[in-house]
Write a protein that holds these residues in place. Structure first.
Motif, short mmCIF file in Angstrom:
data_model
loop_
_atom_site.label_atom_id
_atom_site.label_comp_id
_atom_site.label_asym_id
_atom_site.label_seq_id
_atom_site.Cartn_x
_atom_site.Cartn_y
_atom_site.Cartn_z
N GLY A 250 98.14 100.80 50.35
CA GLY A 250 96.79 100.47 50.81
C GLY A 250 96.50 100.98 52.21
N HIS B 25 95.07 103.42 55.06
CA HIS B 25 93.92 104.30 55.24
C HIS B 25 93.87 104.76 56.68
CE1 HIS B 25 92.18 103.05 51.35
NE2 HIS B 25 92.69 101.87 51.67
N ARG B 26 93.44 106.00 56.88
CA ARG B 26 93.26 106.55 58.22
C ARG B 26 91.77 106.65 58.50
NH1 ARG B 26 97.92 108.66 56.26
NH2 ARG B 26 99.64 108.88 57.73
N LEU B 27 91.32 106.00 59.58
CA LEU B 27 89.91 105.98 59.93
C LEU B 27 89.72 106.63 61.30
CD1 LEU B 27 89.12 102.30 58.85
CD2 LEU B 27 88.71 104.39 57.54
N THR C 299 92.44 107.91 65.72
CA THR C 299 92.56 107.47 64.34
C THR C 299 93.19 106.10 64.27
OG1 THR C 299 92.81 109.74 63.56
CG2 THR C 299 93.55 108.02 62.08
N ARG D 291 95.70 98.90 56.95
CA ARG D 291 96.18 98.55 55.62
C ARG D 291 95.29 97.49 55.04
NH1 ARG D 291 102.17 96.32 55.25
NH2 ARG D 291 101.00 94.52 54.72
N THR E 14 90.57 98.53 49.56
CA THR E 14 89.62 99.61 49.79
C THR E 14 88.23 99.08 50.14
OG1 THR E 14 90.86 101.01 48.27
CG2 THR E 14 88.61 101.69 48.78
N ILE F 154 88.23 97.85 53.74
CA ILE F 154 88.35 99.00 54.63
C ILE F 154 87.00 99.73 54.71
CG2 ILE F 154 89.48 101.24 55.01
CD1 ILE F 154 91.43 98.95 55.41
N SER F 155 86.33 99.85 53.58
CA SER F 155 85.03 100.50 53.53
C SER F 155 84.01 99.74 54.37
CB SER F 155 84.55 100.60 52.08
OG SER F 155 83.28 101.17 52.01
N LEU G 261 86.45 108.08 57.17
CA LEU G 261 87.71 108.17 56.44
C LEU G 261 88.32 109.53 56.71
CD1 LEU G 261 89.61 106.78 54.47
CD2 LEU G 261 88.32 107.83 52.61
N THR H 135 90.95 112.27 55.68
CA THR H 135 91.68 112.62 54.47
C THR H 135 92.75 113.68 54.68
OG1 THR H 135 89.95 114.22 53.92
CG2 THR H 135 89.77 112.02 52.93
#
Length: 172
Positions: free
Chosen positions: A24, A26-28, A76, A80, A83, A86-87, A97, A99
């Motif tokens: 879970g 994610h890189r933001l 960045t 965790r 989704t 995180i969104s 986001l 990628t």
């Protein structure tokens, strides 16, 4: 000595896998319009986003762990959580986001000459019993960071938890 010492070079990766830190993940990327620009690292608060935990912050220029005190455009956040949460966080804080792949592994980023990992088991007579912890929590000086909490080998997620004897805490 007559024998070689044990090789712990893969232990950080073992801890990352055991605590499922990459699940879970994610890189933001911090946009110029984000309310996080100019804030101190310690001011990043994920509590209002269900089951989201901050894992690390990377410098936007070097792609290494952030070593300055304030967040800048292009940095960045490594977070965790589910989704959907995180969104919501990305939308509300004006984060994008990210990628593209990161050059170093998560284990390498967390266990290097600037940063280390410690797995702590709470003993029966600890003064920490009853204390509330959660992934993403930092010590007052910002030097100690809670990555994960497990009880009986089960990850307790990002929500605040009262520590009991036998709990395992992964610290950076």
């Amino acid at each position: 000595g007559n024998s070689l010492p044990p090789d712990f070079s893969d232990h950080a990766q073992t801890l990352v896998e055991h605590y499922s830190i990459e699940d879970g993940l994610h890189r933001l990327r911090v946009r110029s319009t984000s309310s996080l620009v100019g804030k101190a690292r310690l001011e990043v608060d994920c509590k209002e986003y269900q089951d989201v935990a901050l894992t690390a912050i990377y410098d936007g220029e070097s792609d290494k762990l952030l070593d300055r005190s304030h967040i800048a455009e292009g940095d960045t956040l490594l977070v965790r959580g589910p989704t959907e949460s995180i969104s919501n966080m990305a939308t509300e804080l004006h984060l994008a986001l990210r990628t593209e792949p990161q050059e170093e592994t998560l284990a390498d980023a967390m266990f290097n000459k600037h940063s280390g990992l410690a797995e702590v088991v709470i003993p029966p007579r600890s003064n920490l019993i009853g204390t509330t912890v959660f992934p993403g929590m930092t010590a007052k000086d910002g030097e100690l960071f809670v990555l994960a909490v497990q009880r009986g080998g089960v990850d307790l997620g990002a929500r605040p938890t009262n520590i009991i004897a036998g709990d395992h805490i992964l610290l950076q």
